[in-house]
Write an enzyme that holds these catalytic residues in place. Structure first.
Site, PDB file in Angstrom:
ATOM      1  N   ALA A  48       0.707  -1.321  -0.126  1.00 56.58           N
ATOM      2  CA  ALA A  48      -0.007  -0.015  -0.093  1.00 56.58           C
ATOM      3  C   ALA A  48       0.980   1.217   0.049  1.00 56.58           C
ATOM      4  O   ALA A  48       0.213   2.257  -0.154  1.00 56.58           O
ATOM      5  CB  ALA A  48      -0.886   0.035   1.060  1.00 56.58           C
ATOM      6  N   SER A  49       2.071   1.202   0.232  1.00 52.87           N
ATOM      7  CA  SER A  49       2.956   2.549   0.511  1.00 52.87           C
ATOM      8  C   SER A  49       3.466   3.303  -0.615  1.00 52.87           C
ATOM      9  O   SER A  49       3.801   4.485  -0.620  1.00 52.87           O
ATOM     10  CB  SER A  49       3.978   2.168   1.428  1.00 52.87           C
ATOM     11  OG  SER A  49       4.853   1.075   0.811  1.00 52.87           O
ATOM     12  N   THR A  50       3.437   2.557  -1.878  1.00 53.57           N
ATOM     13  CA  THR A  50       4.241   3.275  -2.908  1.00 53.57           C
ATOM     14  C   THR A  50       3.424   2.857  -4.327  1.00 53.57           C
ATOM     15  O   THR A  50       2.669   1.757  -4.356  1.00 53.57           O
ATOM     16  CB  THR A  50       5.559   2.932  -2.997  1.00 53.57           C
ATOM     17  OG1 THR A  50       6.002   1.535  -3.203  1.00 53.57           O
ATOM     18  CG2 THR A  50       6.422   3.667  -1.829  1.00 53.57           C
ATOM     19  N   GLY A  51       3.792   3.544  -5.644  1.00 57.42           N
ATOM     20  CA  GLY A  51       3.499   3.113  -6.716  1.00 57.42           C
ATOM     21  C   GLY A  51       1.853   2.928  -6.960  1.00 57.42           C
ATOM     22  O   GLY A  51       0.814   3.741  -6.326  1.00 57.42           O
ATOM     23  N   TYR A  52       1.442   1.841  -7.429  1.00 58.68           N
ATOM     24  CA  TYR A  52       0.001   1.481  -7.782  1.00 58.68           C
ATOM     25  C   TYR A  52      -0.955   1.158  -6.620  1.00 58.68           C
ATOM     26  O   TYR A  52      -1.945   1.669  -6.625  1.00 58.68           O
ATOM     27  CB  TYR A  52      -0.207   0.419  -8.820  1.00 58.68           C
ATOM     28  CG  TYR A  52       0.163   0.736 -10.237  1.00 58.68           C
ATOM     29  CD1 TYR A  52      -0.760   1.694 -10.442  1.00 58.68           C
ATOM     30  CD2 TYR A  52       1.045   0.475 -11.037  1.00 58.68           C
ATOM     31  CE1 TYR A  52      -0.683   2.221 -12.216  1.00 58.68           C
ATOM     32  CE2 TYR A  52       1.179   0.922 -12.440  1.00 58.68           C
ATOM     33  CZ  TYR A  52       0.358   1.739 -12.895  1.00 58.68           C
ATOM     34  OH  TYR A  52       0.689   2.425 -14.144  1.00 58.68           O
ATOM     35  N   ALA A 111       4.611  -9.221   4.115  1.00 56.36           N
ATOM     36  CA  ALA A 111       3.421  -9.812   3.527  1.00 56.36           C
ATOM     37  C   ALA A 111       3.232 -11.029   3.198  1.00 56.36           C
ATOM     38  O   ALA A 111       2.237 -11.853   3.340  1.00 56.36           O
ATOM     39  CB  ALA A 111       2.945  -8.876   2.367  1.00 56.36           C
ATOM     40  N   TYR A 234      10.594  -8.915 -21.037  1.00 56.12           N
ATOM     41  CA  TYR A 234       9.471  -8.515 -19.990  1.00 56.12           C
ATOM     42  C   TYR A 234       8.317  -9.550 -20.173  1.00 56.12           C
ATOM     43  O   TYR A 234       8.292 -10.709 -19.904  1.00 56.12           O
ATOM     44  CB  TYR A 234       8.946  -7.178 -20.095  1.00 56.12           C
ATOM     45  CG  TYR A 234       8.010  -6.915 -19.067  1.00 56.12           C
ATOM     46  CD1 TYR A 234       8.513  -6.498 -17.721  1.00 56.12           C
ATOM     47  CD2 TYR A 234       6.799  -7.651 -18.733  1.00 56.12           C
ATOM     48  CE1 TYR A 234       7.798  -6.427 -16.567  1.00 56.12           C
ATOM     49  CE2 TYR A 234       6.057  -7.280 -17.624  1.00 56.12           C
ATOM     50  CZ  TYR A 234       6.431  -6.826 -16.562  1.00 56.12           C
ATOM     51  OH  TYR A 234       5.945  -6.537 -15.466  1.00 56.12           O
ATOM     52  N   VAL A 273       7.030   5.086 -14.116  1.00 53.89           N
ATOM     53  CA  VAL A 273       8.295   5.297 -13.193  1.00 53.89           C
ATOM     54  C   VAL A 273       7.789   4.840 -11.538  1.00 53.89           C
ATOM     55  O   VAL A 273       7.255   5.641 -11.022  1.00 53.89           O
ATOM     56  CB  VAL A 273       8.891   6.481 -12.883  1.00 53.89           C
ATOM     57  CG1 VAL A 273      10.195   6.466 -12.136  1.00 53.89           C
ATOM     58  CG2 VAL A 273       9.107   6.963 -14.419  1.00 53.89           C
ATOM     59  N   THR A 274       8.330   3.653 -11.190  1.00 56.79           N
ATOM     60  CA  THR A 274       8.248   3.245  -9.983  1.00 56.79           C
ATOM     61  C   THR A 274       9.474   2.534  -9.229  1.00 56.79           C
ATOM     62  O   THR A 274      10.223   2.397 -10.062  1.00 56.79           O
ATOM     63  CB  THR A 274       6.775   2.157  -9.406  1.00 56.79           C
ATOM     64  OG1 THR A 274       7.251   1.052 -10.094  1.00 56.79           O
ATOM     65  CG2 THR A 274       5.742   2.875 -10.000  1.00 56.79           C
TER      66      THR A 274
HETATM   67  P1  NAI Z   1       6.254  -0.516  -5.643  1.00 57.47           P
HETATM   68  O1  NAI Z   1       7.757  -0.796  -5.653  1.00 57.47           O
HETATM   69  O2  NAI Z   1       5.995   1.125  -5.973  1.00 57.47           O
HETATM   70  O3  NAI Z   1       5.521  -0.841  -4.483  1.00 57.47           O
HETATM   71  C1  NAI Z   1       5.490  -2.307  -4.009  1.00 57.47           C
HETATM   72  C2  NAI Z   1       4.857  -2.293  -2.660  1.00 57.47           C
HETATM   73  O4  NAI Z   1       5.282  -3.718  -2.285  1.00 57.47           O
HETATM   74  C3  NAI Z   1       5.286  -1.461  -1.631  1.00 57.47           C
HETATM   75  O5  NAI Z   1       4.230  -0.880  -0.917  1.00 57.47           O
HETATM   76  C4  NAI Z   1       6.208  -2.015  -0.772  1.00 57.47           C
HETATM   77  O6  NAI Z   1       6.281  -1.653   0.707  1.00 57.47           O
HETATM   78  C5  NAI Z   1       5.424  -3.359  -0.761  1.00 57.47           C
HETATM   79  N1  NAI Z   1       6.336  -4.658  -0.291  1.00 57.47           N
HETATM   80  C6  NAI Z   1       7.402  -5.125  -1.180  1.00 57.47           C
HETATM   81  N2  NAI Z   1       7.798  -6.289  -0.435  1.00 57.47           N
HETATM   82  C7  NAI Z   1       6.910  -6.452   0.482  1.00 57.47           C
HETATM   83  C8  NAI Z   1       6.954  -7.577   1.446  1.00 57.47           C
HETATM   84  N3  NAI Z   1       7.634  -8.524   1.563  1.00 57.47           N
HETATM   85  N4  NAI Z   1       5.865  -7.420   2.488  1.00 57.47           N
HETATM   86  C9  NAI Z   1       5.142  -6.352   2.460  1.00 57.47           C
HETATM   87  N5  NAI Z   1       5.076  -5.366   1.550  1.00 57.47           N
HETATM   88  C10 NAI Z   1       5.880  -5.315   0.507  1.00 57.47           C
HETATM   89  O7  NAI Z   1       5.693  -1.186  -7.136  1.00 57.47           O
HETATM   90  P2  NAI Z   1       4.592  -0.962  -8.354  1.00 57.47           P
HETATM   91  O8  NAI Z   1       5.366  -0.530  -9.315  1.00 57.47           O
HETATM   92  O9  NAI Z   1       3.397  -0.126  -7.777  1.00 57.47           O
HETATM   93  O10 NAI Z   1       4.044  -2.421  -8.440  1.00 57.47           O
HETATM   94  C11 NAI Z   1       2.973  -2.956  -8.049  1.00 57.47           C
HETATM   95  C12 NAI Z   1       2.261  -3.738  -8.891  1.00 57.47           C
HETATM   96  O11 NAI Z   1       2.052  -3.131 -10.142  1.00 57.47           O
HETATM   97  C13 NAI Z   1       3.470  -5.078  -9.314  1.00 57.47           C
HETATM   98  O12 NAI Z   1       2.618  -6.206  -9.424  1.00 57.47           O
HETATM   99  C14 NAI Z   1       3.794  -4.508 -10.818  1.00 57.47           C
HETATM  100  O13 NAI Z   1       4.078  -5.686 -11.507  1.00 57.47           O
HETATM  101  C15 NAI Z   1       2.517  -3.971 -11.206  1.00 57.47           C
HETATM  102  N6  NAI Z   1       2.690  -3.161 -12.342  1.00 57.47           N
HETATM  103  C16 NAI Z   1       3.731  -2.205 -12.311  1.00 57.47           C
HETATM  104  C17 NAI Z   1       3.877  -1.335 -13.238  1.00 57.47           C
HETATM  105  C18 NAI Z   1       4.805  -0.114 -13.403  1.00 57.47           C
HETATM  106  O14 NAI Z   1       5.281   0.268 -14.380  1.00 57.47           O
HETATM  107  N7  NAI Z   1       5.319   0.062 -12.220  1.00 57.47           N
HETATM  108  C19 NAI Z   1       3.190  -1.528 -14.712  1.00 57.47           C
HETATM  109  C20 NAI Z   1       2.244  -2.458 -14.498  1.00 57.47           C
HETATM  110  C21 NAI Z   1       1.818  -3.243 -13.454  1.00 57.47           C
END
Ligand code: NAI
Length: 391
Positions: A48-52, A111, A234, A273-274
């Site tokens: 929940a803390s960053t990105g999507y 998690a 990818y 960008v995440t």
């Molecule tokens: P992010 O790195 O911004 O966020 C990841 C989140 O997971 C954070 O809240 C982090 O604290 C949490 N996390 C990681 N390991 C953990 C653990 N062991 N226990 C608890 N929390 C944990 O990632 P983003 O980019 O938002 O990705 C989220 C999903 O969206 C992924 O499945 C990714 O493949 C997908 N996605 C991302 C895209 C992108 O361009 N960034 C595009 C399309 C899908």
């Protein structure tokens, strides 16, 4: 202390508390400026803390007035070291949501463990009774299997043949050819165990057994497909296998939940960008070109715009439109023919000398810095500040 970005291998090792707070406030303002909608009431966001995940939580809380509970794995600040950006995002979001009278709490922990699942279920039950939406948005390079204690590691590699393509060092703008050797069977398997649907399924089972899901619960996880230029590394690579597994898990969960009126989806989102995407080879260069093209066509979105559109026009519309595999497609604008035709035309031409003319590396770098609370015009980065937020 005075906090400046510390960047190593496309990763930023620190974060600016005030900048991170402002980033979250900007996302909240965006959602608050859009029409509110009838959506979920009580939401659990895993990742929940960053990105999507963060954007989903903000849309649920500030667009639909939902109570939210977040799970994430972030570093808290100490007197000498900043916390990670997700730490500050959680603090800010929860402060703002509570000010609106909403429940907003979280757990910081792994998690993938049984313990965090059990603790989450217990807290959700005491705070909200049941949740009607579970967002699964984890991105992690490792996962410790909770039953066998085996640690799986994901890799970003092609399958079957060596992948050679242009890649950029975003800090210097230097473009060079990179080659990545194909993954072996064990690496493919381990990547699927980390980023596939195993853990999502374990979460839904744990929450169901603890009786904290409404009968008509919705659950959603996020996937990516992407363009031709990243296909070999990818979608046809190790991570693509994991995403296919995640997408199949959605179908399986949907079958299980639909008897009570529930549903499970995968939404294929746009590349942004995440923290997770910055370390995928080729992606920063692709994004630098894509952003320029999408902005020129007025089609550009960030995480928050994507998630607001996903919740309002798909997930909480009368009947969400899906593709032939049951997936919600939020990459519809990224993959428009006219957008990808331009990417494909620029790709062979782009080099270290013309990147700033053909692409928007500055926008990529600005977005990357902003993820960590840096690069904003409204923050004094020379000021001596506390590593704790003063909310
Ligand atoms: P992010 O790195 O911004 O966020 C990841 C989140 O997971 C954070 O809240 C982090 O604290 C949490 N996390 C990681 N390991 C953990 C653990 N062991 N226990 C608890 N929390 C944990 O990632 P983003 O980019 O938002 O990705 C989220 C999903 O969206 C992924 O499945 C990714 O493949 C997908 N996605 C991302 C895209 C992108 O361009 N960034 C595009 C399309 C899908």
């Amino acid at each position: 202390m005075v906090i400046k970005p510390m960047i190593r291998s496309n990763m930023c090792m620190n974060a600016h508390p005030e900048g991170c707070e402002k980033e979250v406030l900007d996302q909240i303002s965006y959602v608050s400026s859009q029409p509110s909608f009838q959506g979920p009431k009580n939401v659990l966001v895993i990742g929940a803390s960053t990105g999507y995940g963060l954007a989903s939580r903000i849309v649920a809380a500030f667009g639909a007035g939902a109570n939210t509970f977040g799970v994430s794995f972030e570093r808290e600040p100490s007197a000498k070291r900043t916390g990670t950006m997700g730490y500050y995002s959680n603090e800010t979001l929860e402060h703002e949501a509570k000010a609106k009278g909403l429940i907003a709490e979280s757990i910081n922990g792994d998690a993938f463990s049984h313990e965090v699942k059990a603790e989450t279920a217990e807290k959700v039950k005491s705070l909200m009774g049941k949740v009607d939406l579970v967002v699964y948005s984890l991105a992690s390079p490792v996962r410790k299997d909770p039953d066998s204690d085996t640690t799986f590691r994901s890799v970003l590699k092609p399958i079957g043949q060596t992948y050679t393509a242009k890649s950029i060092n975003p800090q210097t703008g230097e473009i060079s050819e990179t080659s990545i050797e194909p993954a072996n069977e064990d690496e493919i398997e381990q990547t699927v165990r980390v980023m596939g649907g195993d853990d999502w399924k374990l979460w839904i089972e744990a929450l169901k057994n603890a009786d904290v899901l409404t009968d008509d619960v919705t659950t959603i996880a996020y996937s990516y497909i992407g363009p031709d230029v990243t296909k070999a590394v990818y979608r046809d690579g190790t991570i693509g296998q994991a995403k296919a597994h995640l997408e199949n898990t959605a179908l399986e969960l949907n079958d299980r939940l639909k008897t009570g009126g529930g549903r499970a989806y995968v939404s294929v989102n746009k590349a942004l960008v995440t923290r997770a995407s910055a370390v995928i080879p080729v992606v920063p260069l692709y994004l630098a070109l894509l952003f320029k093209i999408m902005k020129e066509k007025n089609l550009h979105e960030g995480c928050i715009e994507q998630m607001y559109r996903m919740f309002t026009s798909r997930l909480y519309s009368n009947s969400p439109e899906t593709d032939e595999k049951g997936r919600i497609r939020m990459d519809d604008w990224e993959l428009k023919q006219e957008v990808q035709d331009e990417v494909n035309a620029l790709w062979p031409r782009v080099n270290s000398d013309n990147i700033n003319e053909l692409g928007d590396l500055e926008a990529y770098n600005r977005d990357f810095l902003k993820l960590h609370g840096f690069g904003r015009d409204d923050v004094d980065y020379e000021a001596d500040i506390d590593t704790q937020l003063r909310l």
